[in-house]
Design a protein around this motif. Structure first.
Motif, PDB file in Angstrom:
ATOM      1  N   LEU A 155       0.825  -1.206   0.000  1.00 25.35           N
ATOM      2  CA  LEU A 155       0.000   0.000   0.000  1.00 25.35           C
ATOM      3  C   LEU A 155       0.864   1.264   0.000  1.00 25.35           C
ATOM      4  O   LEU A 155       0.612   2.210  -0.755  1.00 25.35           O
ATOM      5  CB  LEU A 155      -0.922  -0.017   1.215  1.00 25.35           C
ATOM      6  CG  LEU A 155      -1.952   1.111   1.307  1.00 25.35           C
ATOM      7  CD1 LEU A 155      -2.915   1.044   0.133  1.00 25.35           C
ATOM      8  CD2 LEU A 155      -2.707   1.035   2.629  1.00 25.35           C
ATOM      9  N   LEU A 156       1.901   1.273   0.858  1.00 29.97           N
ATOM     10  CA  LEU A 156       2.798   2.432   0.904  1.00 29.97           C
ATOM     11  C   LEU A 156       3.540   2.601  -0.423  1.00 29.97           C
ATOM     12  O   LEU A 156       3.725   3.725  -0.909  1.00 29.97           O
ATOM     13  CB  LEU A 156       3.791   2.278   2.063  1.00 29.97           C
ATOM     14  CG  LEU A 156       3.192   2.307   3.476  1.00 29.97           C
ATOM     15  CD1 LEU A 156       4.274   2.053   4.513  1.00 29.97           C
ATOM     16  CD2 LEU A 156       2.495   3.635   3.733  1.00 29.97           C
ATOM     17  N   GLY A 157       3.974   1.486  -0.997  1.00 30.65           N
ATOM     18  CA  GLY A 157       4.651   1.566  -2.285  1.00 30.65           C
ATOM     19  C   GLY A 157       3.737   2.083  -3.379  1.00 30.65           C
ATOM     20  O   GLY A 157       4.171   2.869  -4.240  1.00 30.65           O
ATOM     21  N   ALA A 158       2.467   1.688  -3.345  1.00 30.76           N
ATOM     22  CA  ALA A 158       1.515   2.171  -4.349  1.00 30.76           C
ATOM     23  C   ALA A 158       1.321   3.677  -4.224  1.00 30.76           C
ATOM     24  O   ALA A 158       1.259   4.399  -5.223  1.00 30.76           O
ATOM     25  CB  ALA A 158       0.178   1.452  -4.184  1.00 30.76           C
ATOM     26  N   PHE A 159       1.242   4.174  -2.976  1.00 27.52           N
ATOM     27  CA  PHE A 159       1.123   5.621  -2.775  1.00 27.52           C
ATOM     28  C   PHE A 159       2.354   6.348  -3.301  1.00 27.52           C
ATOM     29  O   PHE A 159       2.239   7.425  -3.908  1.00 27.52           O
ATOM     30  CB  PHE A 159       0.907   5.931  -1.293  1.00 27.52           C
ATOM     31  CG  PHE A 159      -0.512   5.812  -0.845  1.00 27.52           C
ATOM     32  CD1 PHE A 159      -1.493   6.625  -1.396  1.00 27.52           C
ATOM     33  CD2 PHE A 159      -0.879   4.896   0.127  1.00 27.52           C
ATOM     34  CE1 PHE A 159      -2.824   6.515  -0.993  1.00 27.52           C
ATOM     35  CE2 PHE A 159      -2.198   4.776   0.539  1.00 27.52           C
ATOM     36  CZ  PHE A 159      -3.175   5.588  -0.018  1.00 27.52           C
ATOM     37  N   ALA A 160       3.539   5.786  -3.070  1.00 28.11           N
ATOM     38  CA  ALA A 160       4.773   6.417  -3.566  1.00 28.11           C
ATOM     39  C   ALA A 160       4.801   6.453  -5.090  1.00 28.11           C
ATOM     40  O   ALA A 160       5.223   7.452  -5.693  1.00 28.11           O
ATOM     41  CB  ALA A 160       5.997   5.672  -3.035  1.00 28.11           C
ATOM     42  N   VAL A 161       4.353   5.369  -5.721  1.00 25.37           N
ATOM     43  CA  VAL A 161       4.301   5.338  -7.182  1.00 25.37           C
ATOM     44  C   VAL A 161       3.350   6.406  -7.714  1.00 25.37           C
ATOM     45  O   VAL A 161       3.659   7.127  -8.678  1.00 25.37           O
ATOM     46  CB  VAL A 161       3.865   3.933  -7.666  1.00 25.37           C
ATOM     47  CG1 VAL A 161       3.553   3.959  -9.152  1.00 25.37           C
ATOM     48  CG2 VAL A 161       4.966   2.915  -7.395  1.00 25.37           C
ATOM     49  N   ILE A 162       2.190   6.560  -7.079  1.00 24.59           N
ATOM     50  CA  ILE A 162       1.211   7.545  -7.530  1.00 24.59           C
ATOM     51  C   ILE A 162       1.730   8.966  -7.322  1.00 24.59           C
ATOM     52  O   ILE A 162       1.584   9.840  -8.193  1.00 24.59           O
ATOM     53  CB  ILE A 162      -0.128   7.331  -6.799  1.00 24.59           C
ATOM     54  CG1 ILE A 162      -0.747   5.999  -7.223  1.00 24.59           C
ATOM     55  CG2 ILE A 162      -1.093   8.476  -7.078  1.00 24.59           C
ATOM     56  CD1 ILE A 162      -1.980   5.616  -6.444  1.00 24.59           C
ATOM     57  N   ILE A 163       2.376   9.216  -6.154  1.00 20.05           N
ATOM     58  CA  ILE A 163       2.949  10.545  -5.914  1.00 20.05           C
ATOM     59  C   ILE A 163       4.016  10.856  -6.953  1.00 20.05           C
ATOM     60  O   ILE A 163       4.068  11.958  -7.523  1.00 20.05           O
ATOM     61  CB  ILE A 163       3.522  10.614  -4.490  1.00 20.05           C
ATOM     62  CG1 ILE A 163       2.395  10.563  -3.455  1.00 20.05           C
ATOM     63  CG2 ILE A 163       4.344  11.896  -4.295  1.00 20.05           C
ATOM     64  CD1 ILE A 163       2.879  10.435  -2.025  1.00 20.05           C
ATOM     65  N   GLY A 164       4.894   9.875  -7.221  1.00 19.19           N
ATOM     66  CA  GLY A 164       5.919  10.074  -8.241  1.00 19.19           C
ATOM     67  C   GLY A 164       5.329  10.323  -9.617  1.00 19.19           C
ATOM     68  O   GLY A 164       5.837  11.152 -10.384  1.00 19.19           O
ATOM     69  N   LEU A 165       4.225   9.622  -9.910  1.00 14.48           N
ATOM     70  CA  LEU A 165       3.560   9.824 -11.200  1.00 14.48           C
ATOM     71  C   LEU A 165       3.100  11.269 -11.354  1.00 14.48           C
ATOM     72  O   LEU A 165       3.344  11.915 -12.383  1.00 14.48           O
ATOM     73  CB  LEU A 165       2.365   8.875 -11.315  1.00 14.48           C
ATOM     74  CG  LEU A 165       1.392   9.155 -12.465  1.00 14.48           C
ATOM     75  CD1 LEU A 165       2.046   8.857 -13.797  1.00 14.48           C
ATOM     76  CD2 LEU A 165       0.114   8.348 -12.293  1.00 14.48           C
TER      77      LEU A 165
END
Length: 385
Positions: A305-315
């Motif tokens: 979940l945390l990794g998914a949030f980081a990917v979305i923020i980076g996007l």
């Protein structure tokens, strides 16, 4: 109605993300029932080829004077089909099979960051460390890649549901049952192949401007390549059997979804641009996470979940940098008419000044070469007298 027309692209993109969510969920369910991921790719591309062929035949009938496919265009499309579609789709559905629908849709958000890196390497993107836009794109890329690594390697406490154990993967034994890491590796490979497909659209569009025709050939070549790959990897004819309506329906849904997504994305890009389209991709992750937890009972870890949030923020950071690039390009385009007007005015002034100087020089030259009129008149008066 005029106000609603302005919201049509947004509504279309939200609907398209729901289509992608259905693709991830239905495909995952069909694969868990025992369907081969490689056979699924063949059926998916075959259905998409039939749909695109019908549309292409109709457009050719209405406009028979369309461009033909040359040797260079065919070579580019063949290579792009092999790497950007065949390898991409096989890696994608293998990763979907081994991981989960949620992680798969989250990992696809790496696409803008990986595409930015590849475009920079080949020279399609310029990086200026003194520019805030370039720094934003670099930071966004780091966030996205770091988030993807976190999803693959960091688990943490389990948040939801239990785990499905796939049994049809070719490489399942390598990781000793740790499907998540292997699935994320396949999804990484899929993103790189997908980015290669995006980069190759530049020379393909220049060589074959008819996107519908090039897409048809790409679907056809991918179907042939995927069929050969499946026969080489899984020679057993049992892998081609569809054992349930769910498997048949998922193949038809995936093929139709491929054709629909092509037209919807092309229409939205023509109206609002590519950044607008890319901004909706994290929505698919959110919808898939909710639906997969409810209907497929997929497990969800804190690290994922945390990794998914980081990917979305980076996007979104990368997209912000790209949006600033587009604003600068649009501003430059707006400045062109003014610049041309200023240049025309400057040229007119120079011409006017040159003409004045030329007239002045001509007058001076005439005055220096021709005799003075008063003296001429005086001489004439003297002679006449």
């Amino acid at each position: 109605m005029g106000g609603f027309n302005g919201y049509k692209p947004a509504v279309a993109m939200i609907g398209l993300q729901c289509v992608y969510t259905g693709l991830a969920l239905f495909t995952r369910a069909a694969l868990l029932q025992g369907m081969s991921p490689r056979a699924f790719v063949v059926y998916r591309q075959g259905v998409a080829t039939l749909i695109m062929a019908s549309i292409a035949c109709f457009t050719r009938w209405r406009n028979p004077n369309r461009t033909s496919l040359g040797l260079r265009s065919f070579s580019l499309i063949f290579v792009t089909s092999l790497i950007g579609v065949t390898a991409n789709q096989n890696a994608y559905f293998e990763g979907l099979y081994l991981s989960s629908s949620t992680i798969t849709t989250a990992m696809t958000n790496l696409l803008p960051a990986i595409t930015f890196v590849m475009a920079t390497i080949v020279g399609l993107e310029k990086v200026n460390v003194q520019s805030l836009r370039s720094i934003a794109k670099i930071i966004g890329t780091v966030f996205s890649v770091g988030g993807a690594i976190c999803m693959a390697l960091v688990k943490g406490p389990k948040l939801l549901n239990t785990e499905f154990l796939p049994s049809k993967s070719l490489l399942l034994g390598i990781m000793g049952g740790e499907n998540l890491q292997l699935g994320c590796i396949f999804l990484f490979i899929s993103c790189f192949c997908w980015s290669f497909w995006i980069i190759m659209q530049v020379p393909i569009s220049a060589s074959c401007p008819d996107h519908l025709y090039s897409t048809l050939w790409m679907c056809l070549l991918t179907t042939i390549q995927s069929t050969i790959f499946t026969f080489l990897v899984e020679p057993d004819l049992q892998v081609w059997h569809l054992h349930s309506l769910l498997e048949l329906g998922s193949c038809l849904y995936a093929g139709i979804g491929t054709a629909v997504s092509f037209f919807v994305q092309a229409w939205c890009i023509s109206l609002r641009g590519p950044v607008f389209v890319a901004m909706f991709s994290p929505l698919c992750t959110v919808i898939t996470t909710i639906m997969a937890s409810l209907f497929l009972h997929e497990k969800l870890y804190t690290g994922s979940l945390l990794g998914a949030f980081a990917v979305i923020i980076g996007l979104y950071i990368v997209l912000w940098g790209k949006a600033k690039d587009l604003e600068e390009i649009k501003q430059d385009i707006k400045d062109i008419p003014k610049l041309e007007y200023d240049q025309r005015k400057a040229i007119q002034v120079l011409i006017h000044q040159s003409s004045k100087k030329s007239t002045s020089c001509t007058t001076d030259l005439e005055e220096s070469l021709l005799p003075d009129k008063s003296s001429t008149y005086a001489n004439e008066d003297g002679i006449n007298m």
